[in-house]
Design an enzyme around this catalytic site. Structure first.
Site, PDB file in Angstrom:
ATOM      1  N   TYR A 112       0.851  -1.172  -0.047  1.00  0.00           N
ATOM      2  CA  TYR A 112      -0.046   0.070  -0.046  1.00  0.00           C
ATOM      3  C   TYR A 112       0.803   1.210   0.009  1.00  0.00           C
ATOM      4  CZ  TYR A 112      -3.723   3.416   1.668  1.00  0.00           C
ATOM      5  OH  TYR A 112      -4.309   4.457   1.517  1.00  0.00           O
ATOM      6  N   HIS A 115     -12.565   1.635  -4.412  1.00  0.00           N
ATOM      7  CA  HIS A 115     -11.623   0.784  -5.181  1.00  0.00           C
ATOM      8  C   HIS A 115     -12.369  -0.391  -5.537  1.00  0.00           C
ATOM      9  CE1 HIS A 115      -7.418   2.332  -4.361  1.00  0.00           C
ATOM     10  NE2 HIS A 115      -8.265   2.957  -3.474  1.00  0.00           N
ATOM     11  N   ASP A 167      -2.262  -1.395  -3.921  1.00  0.00           N
ATOM     12  CA  ASP A 167      -2.554  -0.060  -4.345  1.00  0.00           C
ATOM     13  C   ASP A 167      -1.159   0.799  -4.492  1.00  0.00           C
ATOM     14  OD1 ASP A 167      -3.351   2.758  -4.443  1.00  0.00           O
ATOM     15  OD2 ASP A 167      -4.482   2.382  -2.774  1.00  0.00           O
TER      16      ASP A 167
END
Length: 265
Positions: A109, A251, A150
């Site tokens: 992330y 998302h 991500d």
């Protein structure tokens, strides 16, 4: 190499989104899942709910912010790294690495970096440099490797509905894009773009100005494959239906399918 479906999903709060996550797992049955933005401490991670759904798990949580996890269907992930190597002083929970179903899985992330310029953007770039350094060792591995998560980077203008409102955003800055390109230059394959070079594919739609309803999206969730795994890539996609559920994450799960290569006769 067995048939595997590998997915990444920024859940934007696993406590709030758990029903949606469980519904997606039941319907799509991915073999390996990388989760980001848990927004939960380790003691609050829903291990029992995931076990009941058929998934073993590893998690690296943090109260209210960040947090990553790796799920394995009908198996238990084997921990390799908790935290990004080279960034041991990082207090934020953003990286988890494990061996799952014969694949080395790096779940990440990457920092958002807004507002920029400023300390948050500087942190984003420092973290990216640590990732690039570690990724070089993984890229050269003799084992199949996927770096999924991500990335908080829109690689090109083709990966966003319109740049006009985002020109000052950290996700589109030249420095962010240059770091992502340096990763690819190591030999990683951007799996979704590799299979769909001419299609607009989005993985994120924010909650403002009806961006979901208008399909005004961004592609910031990526699955990068090293040269050992890349030849096994068969399919890729986005489970956009999850974004349309009640109380959704901003998302949608992004996934790939890998399969054994056919032997040449």
């Amino acid at each position: 190499m067995r048939n595997l479906k590998i997915a990444t999903f920024n859940v934007n709060g696993i406590g709030t989104r758990l029903p949606n996550l469980l519904q997606w797992l039941k319907k799509e049955r991915p073999d390996i899942v990388c989760l980001q933005e848990l927004k939960a401490q380790d003691r609050d991670f829903p291990v029992a709910d995931l076990e009941a759904a058929g998934y073993g798990s590893l998690h690296h949580g943090q109260a209210s912010w960040n947090g990553v996890a790796i799920l394995a269907r009908d198996s238990e992930p084997l921990l390799i790294h908790k935290g990004l190597p080279g960034a041991k002083d990082d207090a934020q929970s953003r990286y988890l690495e494990a061996a799952v179903h014969g694949v080395i899985v790096g779940c990440l992330y990457l920092p958002n970096g807004n507002p920029q310029p400023g300390p948050k953007f500087d942190y984003k770039l420092r973290w990216f440099e640590h990732l690039i350094a570690h990724a070089q060792t993984l890229q050269a591995s003799e084992h199949p490797v996927v770096l999924a998560g991500d990335y908080n980077v829109v690689p090109t203008d083709f990966d966003i509905y319109n740049t006009r409102s985002w020109l000052k955003d950290a996700l589109l800055q030249p420095e962010s894009r240059e770091c992502f390109q340096r990763l690819l230059n190591q030999g990683w394959i951007d799996s979704v773009r590799h299979l769909y070079p001419d299609e607009r594919v989005y993985t994120f739609w924010d909650y403002f100005r009806q961006h979901w309803q208008k399909n005004s999206g961004l592609r910031i969730d990526h699955l990068l494959l090293n040269p050992v795994l890349a030849p096994h890539l068969k399919n890729a996609g986005v489970d956009a239906w999850v974004r349309d559920k009640d109380h959704p994450s901003d998302h949608a799960p992004t996934w790939i399918e890998i399969a054994p290569r056919k032997s040449k006769k």
